[in-house]
Design a protein around this motif. Sequence first.
Motif, PDB file in Angstrom:
ATOM      1  N   SER A 131      32.972  40.448  37.934  1.00 55.67           N
ATOM      2  CA  SER A 131      32.742  40.013  39.306  1.00 55.67           C
ATOM      3  C   SER A 131      31.552  39.058  39.377  1.00 55.67           C
ATOM      4  O   SER A 131      31.618  38.009  40.027  1.00 55.67           O
ATOM      5  N   HIS A 132      30.491  39.401  38.698  1.00 52.09           N
ATOM      6  CA  HIS A 132      29.288  38.560  38.704  1.00 52.09           C
ATOM      7  C   HIS A 132      29.516  37.257  37.936  1.00 52.09           C
ATOM      8  O   HIS A 132      29.084  36.194  38.387  1.00 52.09           O
ATOM      9  N   ILE A 133      30.199  37.340  36.812  1.00 52.47           N
ATOM     10  CA  ILE A 133      30.485  36.137  36.021  1.00 52.47           C
ATOM     11  C   ILE A 133      31.349  35.163  36.814  1.00 52.47           C
ATOM     12  O   ILE A 133      31.111  33.952  36.808  1.00 52.47           O
ATOM     13  N   ARG A 134      32.334  35.685  37.509  1.00 49.39           N
ATOM     14  CA  ARG A 134      33.234  34.848  38.311  1.00 49.39           C
ATOM     15  C   ARG A 134      32.598  34.374  39.618  1.00 49.39           C
ATOM     16  O   ARG A 134      33.130  33.497  40.282  1.00 49.39           O
ATOM     17  N   GLY A 135      31.508  35.016  40.002  1.00 47.14           N
ATOM     18  CA  GLY A 135      30.916  34.701  41.299  1.00 47.14           C
ATOM     19  C   GLY A 135      31.838  35.123  42.441  1.00 47.14           C
ATOM     20  O   GLY A 135      31.933  34.456  43.466  1.00 47.14           O
ATOM     21  N   ALA A 136      32.520  36.243  42.241  1.00 51.00           N
ATOM     22  CA  ALA A 136      33.506  36.716  43.220  1.00 51.00           C
ATOM     23  C   ALA A 136      32.851  36.981  44.569  1.00 51.00           C
ATOM     24  O   ALA A 136      31.726  37.481  44.639  1.00 51.00           O
ATOM     25  N   GLN A 137      33.576  36.639  45.613  1.00 57.24           N
ATOM     26  CA  GLN A 137      33.144  36.884  46.981  1.00 57.24           C
ATOM     27  C   GLN A 137      34.035  37.958  47.597  1.00 57.24           C
ATOM     28  O   GLN A 137      35.227  38.042  47.278  1.00 57.24           O
ATOM     29  N   PHE A 138      33.456  38.745  48.488  1.00 61.79           N
ATOM     30  CA  PHE A 138      34.238  39.768  49.174  1.00 61.79           C
ATOM     31  C   PHE A 138      35.227  39.075  50.103  1.00 61.79           C
ATOM     32  O   PHE A 138      34.849  38.276  50.954  1.00 61.79           O
ATOM     33  N   ASP A 139      36.514  39.363  49.915  1.00 64.71           N
ATOM     34  CA  ASP A 139      37.568  38.721  50.690  1.00 64.71           C
ATOM     35  C   ASP A 139      38.705  39.721  50.915  1.00 64.71           C
ATOM     36  O   ASP A 139      38.502  40.931  50.776  1.00 64.71           O
ATOM     37  N   ALA A 140      39.889  39.214  51.222  1.00 67.76           N
ATOM     38  CA  ALA A 140      41.035  40.086  51.481  1.00 67.76           C
ATOM     39  C   ALA A 140      41.408  40.901  50.240  1.00 67.76           C
ATOM     40  O   ALA A 140      41.793  42.075  50.349  1.00 67.76           O
ATOM     41  N   VAL A 141      41.289  40.317  49.063  1.00 62.39           N
ATOM     42  CA  VAL A 141      41.598  41.045  47.824  1.00 62.39           C
ATOM     43  C   VAL A 141      40.585  42.174  47.633  1.00 62.39           C
ATOM     44  O   VAL A 141      40.964  43.305  47.300  1.00 62.39           O
ATOM     45  N   SER A 142      39.325  41.877  47.873  1.00 56.81           N
ATOM     46  CA  SER A 142      38.287  42.913  47.765  1.00 56.81           C
ATOM     47  C   SER A 142      38.494  44.002  48.802  1.00 56.81           C
ATOM     48  O   SER A 142      38.270  45.188  48.519  1.00 56.81           O
ATOM     49  N   THR A 143      38.925  43.607  49.992  1.00 57.74           N
ATOM     50  CA  THR A 143      39.210  44.588  51.046  1.00 57.74           C
ATOM     51  C   THR A 143      40.342  45.515  50.606  1.00 57.74           C
ATOM     52  O   THR A 143      40.252  46.739  50.769  1.00 57.74           O
ATOM     53  N   ALA A 144      41.384  44.936  50.025  1.00 58.21           N
ATOM     54  CA  ALA A 144      42.500  45.749  49.531  1.00 58.21           C
ATOM     55  C   ALA A 144      42.012  46.686  48.418  1.00 58.21           C
ATOM     56  O   ALA A 144      42.378  47.869  48.393  1.00 58.21           O
ATOM     57  N   GLY A 145      41.178  46.165  47.523  1.00 53.90           N
ATOM     58  CA  GLY A 145      40.628  46.998  46.453  1.00 53.90           C
ATOM     59  C   GLY A 145      39.786  48.134  46.989  1.00 53.90           C
ATOM     60  O   GLY A 145      39.837  49.258  46.484  1.00 53.90           O
TER      61      GLY A 145
END
Length: 167
Positions: A58-72
Amino acid sequence: MITLIFILFFAIRLVSLSISIRNEKRLIAEGAKQFGEKNSKLLAAAHIAYYFAALAESHIRGAQFDAVSTAGTAVTAFALAMLFYVIRELGEIWTLKIYIHPRHTLNRSWLFRHVRHPNYFLNIIPELIGIGLLCHAWATMAVGLPVYLVILAIRIRQEHEAMRHLW
């Protein structure tokens, strides 16, 4: 936001670990026998490695909280709710390891009659998928899930063997 939710889920997992340790001590004192000790250690290591690989990705990709994160988040919340439901159903015999008490009986509640291995199929597998989605950890899921599933399949076989005399 992803890291905060991750920390919350990890903390909840630590609560379940404390319940397991407490139950394990009592079971051992009452003469319970452990099965699959090496695999239990491997499963615990794989679980921790998966969690932290997902967070690192997540940190390497610079992932942002979004709909996919909400589903997770939703999937993981469901999985953890199922974990505590299973803990409540199994009571003092629930542990992260396989212990068979001398007076062990099979749980015949609605959940255990209708879902084979609910802790694995309603908690662990959805939890790992949920954490992967929360963290956008596609590589972790692609590599980690198959590895984990092999270890889990061995665990299920060991559990069946340990409980065969009860069926």
